[in-house]
Motif scaffolding. Structure first.
Motif, PDB file in Angstrom:
ATOM      1  N   GLN A 101       6.423 -18.300   4.531  1.00  0.00           N
ATOM      2  CA  GLN A 101       6.900 -19.828   5.191  1.00  0.00           C
ATOM      3  C   GLN A 101       4.358 -19.763   6.089  1.00  0.00           C
ATOM      4  OE1 GLN A 101      10.518 -18.188   7.029  1.00  0.00           O
ATOM      5  NE2 GLN A 101       9.827 -19.938   8.692  1.00  0.00           N
ATOM      6  N   GLY A 142      15.274 -21.233   5.437  1.00  0.00           N
ATOM      7  CA  GLY A 142      15.074 -22.990   4.845  1.00  0.00           C
ATOM      8  C   GLY A 142      14.011 -23.557   6.441  1.00  0.00           C
ATOM      9  N   GLN A 143      14.492 -23.289   7.665  1.00  0.00           N
ATOM     10  CA  GLN A 143      13.800 -23.496   8.908  1.00  0.00           C
ATOM     11  C   GLN A 143      12.405 -23.657   9.363  1.00  0.00           C
ATOM     12  OE1 GLN A 143      16.310 -24.967  11.407  1.00  0.00           O
ATOM     13  NE2 GLN A 143      17.944 -25.194   9.645  1.00  0.00           N
ATOM     14  N   SER A 197      14.440 -18.875  10.041  1.00  0.00           N
ATOM     15  CA  SER A 197      14.622 -18.751   9.385  1.00  0.00           C
ATOM     16  C   SER A 197      14.310 -17.381   9.709  1.00  0.00           C
ATOM     17  CB  SER A 197      13.697 -19.006   8.214  1.00  0.00           C
ATOM     18  OG  SER A 197      13.960 -20.129   8.122  1.00  0.00           O
TER      19      SER A 197
END
Length: 264
Positions: free
Chosen positions: A131, A65-66, A95
């Protein structure tokens, strides 16, 4: 006549022996090149996977979740899951994806250069899909440096880190087996210098001063072949196995990767 036959036999015997050894090395080269034996893991212990042509590549995802993303390709006999704790601390805003090559860790299949390189592109694409707004930093160590370089030649890599890299596997193997015609018989060549010929992005190279696996000349030739000068971290007291334990290594990678996340 008998004397001539004896001389001919004496001459032919070492030649035939050498040819036989070369043939055996050719047949067994992938067993010698790839060392997955010490990396085996249970797929039930993994938390990230991707299907590739009937083969499951099973790995680990750190710091879910970064905003940033790091993709790590490990060394030949490296248990990459052992890097999870370090990467969680070093790259807190990214992540990090650790996916073993086919035949390594908990991944299925048998390793070959063609499959490993295409798998690496597929993993990058999966990370990008998960992402889509992240700047993806790719890190490769030893064998993984060539894999990372190949990805950087084919995909929009934000930054690239190469740890104990080489210009080509043929040159590394030739240094270890100077009596063999390695460049003629090697199938999986990993021509890393060629992969990086057009790479223009930020590049960090980590060198181990006491590297007993990758010859210093191979790393030097890679650096000399690059289109622009990279950032180089020299660790004169580290060898091929201990390079990642140096405090300077952790600090330098953390800064290099962290700045990618901070960029707009």
């Amino acid at each position: 006549m008998k004397k001539k036959l004896l001389v001919a036999a004496l001459v032919a015997t070492p030649v035939l022996t050498y040819a036989g050894v070369c043939g055996w090395m050719y047949a067994k080269q992938r067993d010698m090149l790839y060392l997955p034996q010490e990396t085996k893991a249970d797929a039930k212990q993994t938390d990230f996977g991707i299907a590739r042509n009937g083969v499951m590549l099973n790995g680990w995802l750190v710091n879910i979740g970064q905003p940033g993303a790091v993709l790590y390709f490990g060394g030949n006999s490296e248990r990459i899951e052992d890097r999870r704790e370090d990467f969680a601390k070093w790259f807190p805003n990214s992540s990090t994806y650790l996916v073993p090559y086919r035949g390594y860790g908990a991944s299925e299949g048998t390793p070959t250069q063609a499959d490993i390189l295409e798998d690496a592109l597929a993993v990058f694409d999966q990370v990008q899909a998960r992402q889509p707004h992240a700047r993806i930093v790719v890190i490769g160590r030893s064998l993984g440096s060539a894999v990372a370089s190949y990805v950087a030649s084919k995909r929009p890599v934000a930054k690239l880190v190469l740890v104990t890299p080489f210009d080509s596997m043929a040159n590394v193997a030739q240094a270890h087996y100077p009596w063999l015609p390695v460049k003629w018989i090697l199938q999986d060549r990993y021509d890393q210098a060629d992969y990086l010929a057009k790479y223009q992005g930020p590049l960090l190279i980590v060198r181990a001063g006491r590297d007993d696996v990758v010859p210093a000349s191979s790393t030097d030739q890679l650096i000399a072949s690059l289109p622009h000068a990279p950032q180089v971290l020299n660790l004169p007291r580290a060898d091929h196995s201990t390079v990642a334990t140096d405090r300077t290594y952790a600090k330098t990678l953390s800064t290099f990767v962290g700045s990618a996340v901070a960029l707009p």
